[in-house]
Design a protein around this motif. Structure first.
Motif, mmCIF file in Angstrom:
data_model
loop_
_atom_site.group_PDB
_atom_site.id
_atom_site.type_symbol
_atom_site.label_atom_id
_atom_site.label_comp_id
_atom_site.label_asym_id
_atom_site.label_seq_id
_atom_site.Cartn_x
_atom_site.Cartn_y
_atom_site.Cartn_z
ATOM 1 N N SER A 27 0.835 -1.211 0.000
ATOM 2 C CA SER A 27 0.000 0.000 0.000
ATOM 3 C C SER A 27 0.864 1.253 0.000
ATOM 4 C CB SER A 27 -0.965 0.006 1.184
ATOM 5 O OG SER A 27 -0.259 0.145 2.404
ATOM 6 N N ALA A 28 2.004 1.222 0.692
ATOM 7 C CA ALA A 28 2.918 2.363 0.676
ATOM 8 C C ALA A 28 3.499 2.560 -0.719
ATOM 9 C CB ALA A 28 4.030 2.164 1.695
ATOM 10 N N ILE A 29 3.860 1.461 -1.373
ATOM 11 C CA ILE A 29 4.385 1.538 -2.738
ATOM 12 C C ILE A 29 3.322 2.100 -3.678
ATOM 13 C CG2 ILE A 29 5.173 0.134 -4.697
ATOM 14 C CD1 ILE A 29 6.537 -1.683 -2.550
ATOM 15 N N ALA A 30 2.092 1.667 -3.532
ATOM 16 C CA ALA A 30 0.998 2.170 -4.374
ATOM 17 C C ALA A 30 0.776 3.659 -4.146
ATOM 18 C CB ALA A 30 -0.284 1.387 -4.101
ATOM 19 N N ASP A 31 0.868 4.121 -2.895
ATOM 20 C CA ASP A 31 0.707 5.548 -2.601
ATOM 21 C C ASP A 31 1.815 6.372 -3.247
ATOM 22 O OD1 ASP A 31 -1.621 5.237 -1.155
ATOM 23 O OD2 ASP A 31 -0.622 5.222 0.797
#
Length: 83
Positions: A27-31
């Motif tokens: 999710s951090a990578i997607a953000d």
């Protein structure tokens, strides 16, 4: 004499909630990817190919340059849009 060129790879942004979740790194990578104009992070091969090019004979006349690999994040147009 040897000439130096700079390769700048970047993917930087603020995560929306201000915190990352160690249990869900995707999710951090997607953000982070959402903040890049190309909507994705660079593939390792994309960055590696630039390093390989700069070290090759094909780049022998290239001196003192900066190659930025950031998916368009530092384009003036994206800075003014707040992307």
């Amino acid at each position: 004499l040897s000439a130096v060129s700079i390769l700048a790879a970047s993917a930087c942004c603020e995560i929306e909630d201000g915190e990352s979740n160690p249990a869900d790194p995707e999710s951090a990578i997607a953000d982070i990817a959402k903040a890049v104009p190309m909507q994705r992070l660079a593939k390792p091969t994309e960055v590696g190919e630039r390093f390989a090019f700069l070290g090759s004979d094909e780049a022998s006349y290239l001196t003192g340059s900066q190659v930025v690999i950031d998916g368009g994040s530092t384009l003036p147009e994206t800075m003014s849009m707040g992307v």
